[in-house]
Design a protein around this motif. Structure first.
Motif, PDB file in Angstrom:
ATOM      1  N   ASP A  97       0.840  -1.194   0.000  1.00  0.00           N
ATOM      2  CA  ASP A  97       0.000   0.000   0.000  1.00  0.00           C
ATOM      3  C   ASP A  97       0.877   1.247   0.000  1.00  0.00           C
ATOM      4  O   ASP A  97       1.820   1.352   0.782  1.00  0.00           O
ATOM      5  CB  ASP A  97      -0.921  -0.007   1.226  1.00  0.00           C
ATOM      6  N   GLY A  98       0.618   2.171  -0.885  1.00  0.00           N
ATOM      7  CA  GLY A  98       1.386   3.404  -0.985  1.00  0.00           C
ATOM      8  C   GLY A  98       2.528   3.342  -1.984  1.00  0.00           C
ATOM      9  O   GLY A  98       3.143   4.364  -2.274  1.00  0.00           O
TER      10      GLY A  98
ATOM     11  N   GLU B 129      -5.801  -4.215  -7.161  1.00  0.00           N
ATOM     12  CA  GLU B 129      -4.734  -3.793  -6.246  1.00  0.00           C
ATOM     13  C   GLU B 129      -4.233  -4.968  -5.418  1.00  0.00           C
ATOM     14  O   GLU B 129      -3.033  -5.156  -5.261  1.00  0.00           O
ATOM     15  CB  GLU B 129      -5.217  -2.660  -5.338  1.00  0.00           C
TER      16      GLU B 129
ATOM     17  N   LEU C 101      -0.471   2.684  -5.345  1.00  0.00           N
ATOM     18  CA  LEU C 101      -1.383   1.678  -4.829  1.00  0.00           C
ATOM     19  C   LEU C 101      -2.181   2.264  -3.672  1.00  0.00           C
ATOM     20  O   LEU C 101      -1.621   2.831  -2.745  1.00  0.00           O
ATOM     21  CB  LEU C 101      -0.606   0.441  -4.360  1.00  0.00           C
ATOM     22  N   GLY C 102      -3.507   2.187  -3.780  1.00  0.00           N
ATOM     23  CA  GLY C 102      -4.390   2.728  -2.759  1.00  0.00           C
ATOM     24  C   GLY C 102      -4.972   4.082  -3.112  1.00  0.00           C
ATOM     25  O   GLY C 102      -5.774   4.618  -2.356  1.00  0.00           O
ATOM     26  N   ASP C 103      -4.610   4.639  -4.286  1.00  0.00           N
ATOM     27  CA  ASP C 103      -5.122   5.973  -4.642  1.00  0.00           C
ATOM     28  C   ASP C 103      -6.474   5.930  -5.348  1.00  0.00           C
ATOM     29  O   ASP C 103      -7.017   6.953  -5.727  1.00  0.00           O
ATOM     30  CB  ASP C 103      -4.105   6.744  -5.483  1.00  0.00           C
TER      31      ASP C 103
ATOM     32  N   PRO D  33     -10.161  -2.490  -5.982  1.00  0.00           N
ATOM     33  CA  PRO D  33      -9.476  -3.211  -4.902  1.00  0.00           C
ATOM     34  C   PRO D  33      -9.014  -4.619  -5.283  1.00  0.00           C
ATOM     35  O   PRO D  33      -7.930  -5.047  -4.875  1.00  0.00           O
ATOM     36  CB  PRO D  33     -10.516  -3.252  -3.776  1.00  0.00           C
TER      37      PRO D  33
END
Length: 163
Positions: free
Chosen positions: A18-19, A59, A49-51, A56
């Protein structure tokens, strides 16, 4: 005098988490092999990732991959574009299309945008009756498993873990 020893070990590669900022090429395929979308004939996609740029399910499939990885991952319909919802198929009176029908005749497969409280809502005409029109508001890919064919070009970001 001491001997200098040169290290030939490669730097560890960042794994996607994430991020992570990721640059990748991808193709979305139906299980039949039919290509739905791709970046492979153009510029790669770059995202964090996560934006919210990826659903989902897509991701989650990227977590743990790293630069240089190629993968073909099947994303179940529920995790991709959702299952088909019969409640998203509506019968609408034909007179609500009067303004639209001046520009284009109502026919099967025609995509129409409707104004909704939170923006535009696209629908596809699936049947035309004498007094009404059936419109399907499901995502066109809903109900389909999707093969996510991905090539990770780079992974960076302050939250990326090193292997």
């Amino acid at each position: 005098m001491s001997d200098l020893i040169a290290s030939t070990a490669e730097e560890p590669k960042a794994k996607i988490c994430d991020g992570s900022r990721i640059t990748l090429h991808f193709a979305l395929l139906l299980p039949s092999g039919e290509e739905v979308d791709t970046t492979r004939r153009g510029q790669p996609a770059t995202l964090t990732l996560g934006d919210g740029n990826l659903l989902p399910g897509f991701e989650a499939a990227l977590i743990g991959l790293q630069a240089g990885d190629d993968a073909q991952i099947t994303i179940a319909a529920a995790e991709a574009f959702g299952e088909r919802n019969p409640g998203n198929v509506q019968i609408i009176a034909k007179d609500r299309f009067a303004e639209f029908a001046e520009d284009q005749p109502l026919e099967l497969g025609l995509m129409i945008s409707f104004q909704a409280a939170d923006g535009e809502l696209p629908g596809v005409v699936t049947q035309v009756f004498s007094e009404s029109v059936e419109v399907d508001f499901n995502h066109p890919l809903s109900g389909n498993d999707i093969v996510f064919d991905v090539s990770i070009l780079s992974v960076e970001g302050p939250q990326a873990r090193q292997v």
